[in-house]
Design an enzyme around this catalytic site. Structure first.
Site, short mmCIF file in Angstrom:
data_model
loop_
_atom_site.label_atom_id
_atom_site.label_comp_id
_atom_site.label_asym_id
_atom_site.label_seq_id
_atom_site.Cartn_x
_atom_site.Cartn_y
_atom_site.Cartn_z
N ASP A 157 0.83 -1.19 0.00
CA ASP A 157 0.00 0.00 0.00
C ASP A 157 0.87 1.25 0.00
O ASP A 157 2.10 1.18 0.12
CB ASP A 157 -0.90 -0.03 1.23
CG ASP A 157 -2.23 0.67 1.02
OD1 ASP A 157 -2.35 1.45 0.07
OD2 ASP A 157 -3.16 0.42 1.83
N ASP A 221 -11.04 2.88 -2.75
CA ASP A 221 -11.42 1.62 -2.12
C ASP A 221 -12.91 1.37 -2.32
O ASP A 221 -13.73 2.29 -2.21
CB ASP A 221 -11.16 1.66 -0.62
CG ASP A 221 -9.68 1.59 -0.28
OD1 ASP A 221 -8.86 1.45 -1.19
OD2 ASP A 221 -9.36 1.67 0.92
#
Length: 424
Positions: A157, A221
Site C-alpha cells: 500500500d 477503495d
C-alpha cells in the site's frame, strides 16, 4: 436500444518483467469485511488473528473455491506488532504475538498444507494506513523476511507522502525479486496520485511494470454499497482506452475486492446484516470484473456465503472469461449511456460481451442489442450466443442479438462464437 460505437480491436500489451500472475489473481481478502478489528475479546470470530485466517483457509479448501481457481488468502492491514514496531535485535517486522501466537511462518505453512497461497500486506511508508509498522527504507530486510515466512503475494500500500513512492516501489520490487522466492507484487501507487485521471498515468504504469508490479490499485477503495461499486464501473468505462494497453499477462489493473456474498454487518463477525448490493448487482460486478481482466479477490466471509452468491462466484463460464490466457482487457464500447456494451477478445477468437443496464430506476428494465460487427467476431458466419448466467446457449443469430428486459443495475453476460457449419 442501439448505439453509435467503435469496434473492439486487439491492442499491443506491455511485456511483464517477471513470469508471475499470467492471469488475474483469484482469492480472498480480509479488508472489506473485517477491516482493522483487533479486539479479539469482543469479536473472537472476526478479529484480525490467526484464528480468522485459518478459518477462512479451511472454508476455501472445503467448499469448492480451490477447484474454481480461488487459491489465495490475503491478509490485509493490522497484523503487525505495534510496540516495539520491529524486533529490537533483528529489526524485522513481527506479527502481533497475542493475535498470531504461532507466528507468521506457521500461518503460511498452514495455508500451504491446504494448497493455498499466502498473501500478506505492507506499505511504502513509515506506517500502514491502519497505523502499523510499514516498510519504508526497510524493503530489502522485509522482502527477505516475507520470503522466510513463505509469502507468495505481497500487497504493498501507499499510506504516506507520495514523494517516496517512486523510489520505494522500485526498491521493493528489486528486493522481492532478489529474495529467493517468487512473490507476486501488488502495488497501490496509482490510487494515490493524479486524482484518478488515467489519461496521465501511462508513465506510472510503465514504471510499475518495469519495477516488477504484477498488479495495482487505480482508484478509490470499494465500499459496501452500490454507489461505490457503480462508481468504479463508471471509472473503468470512462478510462478503458487509456488502461487497456497496460493490462495483460503479468500485470493487471485492480478494481478492488468483490462484494459478492458480503454483508453490511461484517465488521462485527462477518455474517450479519443485509447484502452490500443486490443479487443482480453482484452479477454485474462479476461480469464487469471478468470483462476488465481485474483480479477476482473476494471480500466476503467465506464461512457464510449465501448459495445464490456462491453460484455467481463459482460460475465456471464467468471465471473462464476472467482467466482467458490471451489476457486482453475488455473495454466499454459505448458512451456513458444508461445501456452499455462492454466486450473482451478471447484467445480462441470468441468475444465475451456484457450488456449493462446502468439505469437507476427500479423499474428501468431495458432491451439491449449488440451488433456483432462492433465486437470483432468473425462476420463470415452466423454467431452462436452463449448465456453465461443461464449456463446455456441462447441460440444462433445473424448480425445482432438482443437481451430482453435487462434489469436496473443488471447485466446480460454473453460469449459469442463463430457458428460452426453443419455438414449434412
Amino acid at each position: 436500444m442501439k448505439f453509435s460505437v467503435a469496434s473492439i480491436a486487439f491492442v499491443q500489451m506491455v511485456e511483464a518483467r517477471n513470469s508471475l500472475s499470467k492471469t488475474p489473481p483469484m482469492g480472498w481478502m480480509s479488508w472489506e469485511i473485517f477491516r482493522c478489528s483487533v479486539n479479539c475479546a469482543r469479536n473472537p470470530d472476526g478479529c484480525i488473528s490467526e484464528t480468522l485466517y485459518k478459518s477462512q483457509a479451511d472454508a476455501m479448501a472445503a467448499n469448492g473455491w480451490l477447484d474454481a481457481g480461488y487459491n489465495s488468502v490475503h491478509m490485509d492491514d493490522c497484523w503487525e506488532q505495534k510496540s516495539p514496531s520491529r524486533d529490537p535485535v533483528t529489526n524485522k517486522l513481527v506479527g502481533d504475538p497475542d493475535r498470531f501466537p504461532s507466528g507468521m511462518k506457521a500461518l503460511g505453512d498452514y495455508y500451504h498444507s491446504k494448497g493455498i497461497q499466502y498473501a500478506l500486506y505492507t506499505a511504502e511508508s513509515d506506517t500502514t494506513c491502519g497505523g502499523y509498522p510499514g516498510s519504508k527504507n526497510n524493503e530489502k530486510l522485509d522482502a527477505l523476511t516475507f520470503a522466510e515466512w513463505g509469502v507468495d503475494y505481497m500487497k504493498v500500500d501507499g499510506c504516506g507522502g507520495p514523494e517516496y513512492y517512486d523510489s520505494g516501489y522500485e526498491a521493493m520490487g528489486i528486493a522481492l525479486e532478489e529474495s529467493g522466492r517468487p512473490i507476486e507484487y501488488s502495488c497501490s501507487w496509482p490510487a494515490y496520485i493524479n486524482g484518478g485521471n488515467e489519461t496521465v498515468q501511462q508513465a506510472t504504469f510503465i514504471k510499475m511494470i518495469n519495477y516488477g508490479c504484477n498488479g495495482w490499485r487505480n482508484w478509490h477503495d470499494i465500499q459496501c454499497n452500490w454507489r461505490s461499486l457503480g462508481s468504479i464501473i463508471d471509472h473503468w468505462g470512462m478510462y478503458g482506452a487509456s488502461l487497456q494497453p497496460f493490462a495483460g499477462p503479468g500485470h493487471w489493473h485492480d478494481m478492488d475486492m468483490l462484494l459478492i456474498g458480503s454483508l453490511s454487518g461484517g465488521h462485527d463477525g462477518g455474517h450479519v446484516g443485509e447484502r452490500c448490493v443486490s443479487l443482480v448487482e453482484e452479477q454485474t460486478q462479476m461480469a464487469i470484473w471478468a470483462i476488465s481482466a481485474s483480479p477476482l479477490i473476494m471480500g466476503n466471509d467465506m464461512r457464510h456465503v449465501a448459495k445464490d452468491s456462491m453460484e455467481i462466484l463459482l460460475n465456471e463460464h464467468a471465471i473462464a472469461v476472467s482467466q482467458d490466457p490471451l489476457g486482453q482487457m475488455g473495454i466499454r464500447l459505448t458512451g456513458d449511456t444508461s445501456a452499455q456494451i462492454w466486450a473482451r477478445k478471447m484467445e480462441n477468437g470468441d468475444v465475451a460481451v456484457v450488456l449493462y443496464n446502468r439505469d437507476d430506476a427500479a423499474a428501468g428494465a431495458a432491451d439491449i442489442a449488440v451488433q456483432f460487427d462492433i465486437t470483432g467476431i468473425n462476420l463470415y458466419t452466423d454467431v452462436d450466443v452463449f448465456d453465461i448466467w443461464g449456463k446455456q446457449s441462447a441460440g444462433t443469430f445473424t448480425k445482432e442479438y438482443t437481451a430482453k428486459a435487462v434489469p436496473s443495475h443488471g447485466t446480460a453476460f454473453l460469449r459469442l462464437s463463430a457458428a460452426q457449419a453443419v455438414i449434412v
